[in-house]
Design a protein around this motif. Sequence first.
Motif, PDB file in Angstrom:
ATOM      1  N   PRO A 135     161.211  15.766 -20.090  1.00 48.78           N
ATOM      2  CA  PRO A 135     162.657  15.695 -20.278  1.00 48.78           C
ATOM      3  C   PRO A 135     163.114  14.327 -20.794  1.00 48.78           C
ATOM      4  N   PHE A 136     162.601  14.003 -21.983  1.00 51.12           N
ATOM      5  CA  PHE A 136     163.000  12.775 -22.673  1.00 51.12           C
ATOM      6  C   PHE A 136     163.301  13.109 -24.120  1.00 51.12           C
ATOM      7  N   VAL A 153     161.223  10.769  -9.740  1.00 51.39           N
ATOM      8  CA  VAL A 153     162.060   9.620 -10.111  1.00 51.39           C
ATOM      9  C   VAL A 153     162.738   9.057  -8.866  1.00 51.39           C
ATOM     10  N   ASN A 154     163.210   9.960  -8.000  1.00 51.30           N
ATOM     11  CA  ASN A 154     163.833   9.493  -6.756  1.00 51.30           C
ATOM     12  C   ASN A 154     162.859   8.645  -5.938  1.00 51.30           C
ATOM     13  N   GLU A 155     161.605   9.073  -5.917  1.00 49.55           N
ATOM     14  CA  GLU A 155     160.590   8.329  -5.162  1.00 49.55           C
ATOM     15  C   GLU A 155     160.346   6.952  -5.769  1.00 49.55           C
ATOM     16  N   GLN A 156     160.303   6.903  -7.093  1.00 55.24           N
ATOM     17  CA  GLN A 156     160.116   5.606  -7.779  1.00 55.24           C
ATOM     18  C   GLN A 156     161.296   4.678  -7.486  1.00 55.24           C
ATOM     19  N   ASP A 182     163.542   3.181 -16.414  1.00 51.33           N
ATOM     20  CA  ASP A 182     162.147   2.736 -16.240  1.00 51.33           C
ATOM     21  C   ASP A 182     161.401   3.663 -15.283  1.00 51.33           C
ATOM     22  N   CYS A 183     162.058   4.031 -14.189  1.00 54.48           N
ATOM     23  CA  CYS A 183     161.430   4.920 -13.208  1.00 54.48           C
ATOM     24  C   CYS A 183     161.139   6.290 -13.818  1.00 54.48           C
ATOM     25  N   ALA A 184     162.062   6.789 -14.637  1.00 54.58           N
ATOM     26  CA  ALA A 184     161.873   8.086 -15.282  1.00 54.58           C
ATOM     27  C   ALA A 184     160.692   8.042 -16.241  1.00 54.58           C
ATOM     28  N   GLN A 185     160.549   6.956 -16.976  1.00 53.99           N
ATOM     29  CA  GLN A 185     159.424   6.837 -17.918  1.00 53.99           C
ATOM     30  C   GLN A 185     158.097   6.770 -17.168  1.00 53.99           C
ATOM     31  N   GLU A 186     158.076   6.040 -16.051  1.00 48.94           N
ATOM     32  CA  GLU A 186     156.851   5.954 -15.249  1.00 48.94           C
ATOM     33  C   GLU A 186     156.500   7.324 -14.661  1.00 48.94           C
ATOM     34  N   ALA A 187     157.506   8.009 -14.132  1.00 47.93           N
ATOM     35  CA  ALA A 187     157.264   9.323 -13.527  1.00 47.93           C
ATOM     36  C   ALA A 187     156.788  10.326 -14.565  1.00 47.93           C
ATOM     37  N   ALA A 188     157.397  10.292 -15.747  1.00 47.46           N
ATOM     38  CA  ALA A 188     157.003  11.229 -16.807  1.00 47.46           C
ATOM     39  C   ALA A 188     155.563  10.992 -17.231  1.00 47.46           C
ATOM     40  N   GLY A 189     155.179   9.738 -17.376  1.00 46.99           N
ATOM     41  CA  GLY A 189     153.803   9.431 -17.769  1.00 46.99           C
ATOM     42  C   GLY A 189     152.802   9.919 -16.750  1.00 46.99           C
ATOM     43  N   GLN A 190     153.102   9.704 -15.468  1.00 47.33           N
ATOM     44  CA  GLN A 190     152.203  10.146 -14.406  1.00 47.33           C
ATOM     45  C   GLN A 190     152.106  11.671 -14.368  1.00 47.33           C
ATOM     46  N   LEU A 191     153.253  12.348 -14.523  1.00 52.68           N
ATOM     47  CA  LEU A 191     153.245  13.808 -14.452  1.00 52.68           C
ATOM     48  C   LEU A 191     152.520  14.424 -15.645  1.00 52.68           C
TER      49      LEU A 191
END
Length: 446
Positions: A175-176, A69-72, A95-104
């Motif tokens: 973690p959502f 998320v920090n990177e996003q 938004d960044c957390a959702q993108e990171a979670a999807g990728q992970l």
Amino acid sequence: MSLVFPHTFVPWFRSVAPYIHAYKGKTFVVGLAGEAIAAGKLNAFAQDLAILQAMGIKLVLVHGFRPQVNEQLRAKGHESRFSHGIRITDPVALDCAQEAAGQLRFEIEAAFSQGLPNTPMANATVRVMSGNFLTARPVGIVDGIDFMHSGVVRRVDAGAIQRALETGALVLLSPFGFSPTGEAFNLTMEDVATSTAVALQADKLIFMTEVPGIREDQNDPDSAIDTELALADAQRLLAQLPSPAQPTDTAFYLQHCVKACLGGVERSHILPFAVDGAVLLEVYTHDGIGTMVVDEKLESLREATVDDIGGILQLIEPFEKDGTLVKRDRTEIERDIGHYTVIEHDGVIFGCAALYPYPEAHTAEMAALTVSPQVQSQGDGERILKRIEQRARAMGLDTLFVLTTRTMHWFIKRGFSEVDPDWLPEARKRKYNWDRRSKVLVKRLR
């Protein structure tokens, strides 16, 4: 082609067997820090979890995504903000957390889909299942700080997770969480893993972290890791530590381990993801690799039962072969099992001794004092000796004696004195092996 050495592989594999039996059908919740994935540890970790599942362990995996998320956020020119050890999740961070979670999730599912020949994943079939198992509520405003879309777990649908586990699937949680109105909240991996472990009454909660565990000396960063920390000791330590602000703070993961133990999870672990195979070392070896927080010490010092005969035989056999102990067959141990005291850890016998009273002479013999090489120099021999002394005193006996050929100095340090073999009670003197020339050592109990 790698070589297999039977003289090392077979004893090692047999030593692992008790843990395989003990954990079959058990439920583990594993929290994987996002830093581990960023460090390139995911594929090897997935292989290790696949081995655990193949051994019959039910697994729930909760992934973190702090660095992702920090990177996003950096890519969007947005600053990461934390307080009280929790991310302040504004709309951009959400938004960044959702993108990171999807990728992970994509990367994790891919890691568990490996099946290359000559790798630990060959012939493995790991089905990953995820879903909306978590209900969340907002953190709200704390000390004047609005955490916005950051949340905490309100409820875990343990029944649905349990049904998924019963199908043989590995359950993956991000973690959502969502409110009953459908609002999304960014949670912490630690909160999700702990809440899930408590809801499932899991047998273990395991955190794969940046830290190696809890140091024995908090003032010495190079001190040894405390491999087993009683819950009461963990609570006392927490009370002395400042509130954690970042994952490398001692209290950061420890607070969640304590919460899990208080919630009914027997054992919680803090493991370093930097050590290859850390989760296997922790689960399948006696001392493990990190810190385990337990409601009470797992080692049990107790009188032996018939169920311990096999463990005692396995323990003393090497010492009989090298001449340290007099050979005893199974029939003799079975007959005398009531005389034995054992130290057991997770179903494995790591120490034993027998007490043979001679009431007419007001004395007793301690025989077959044995401690596994795996745990020597940790005080188990002394603990067994003290228990044997207590048993002898309870019988009203005045002295305790031992016969030894190699450990004379150990006993002398603990209050024994050498005497002539003629000192022995008549019944024991008749059985004395003059060829062995064992030293006779006596300790007064009163």
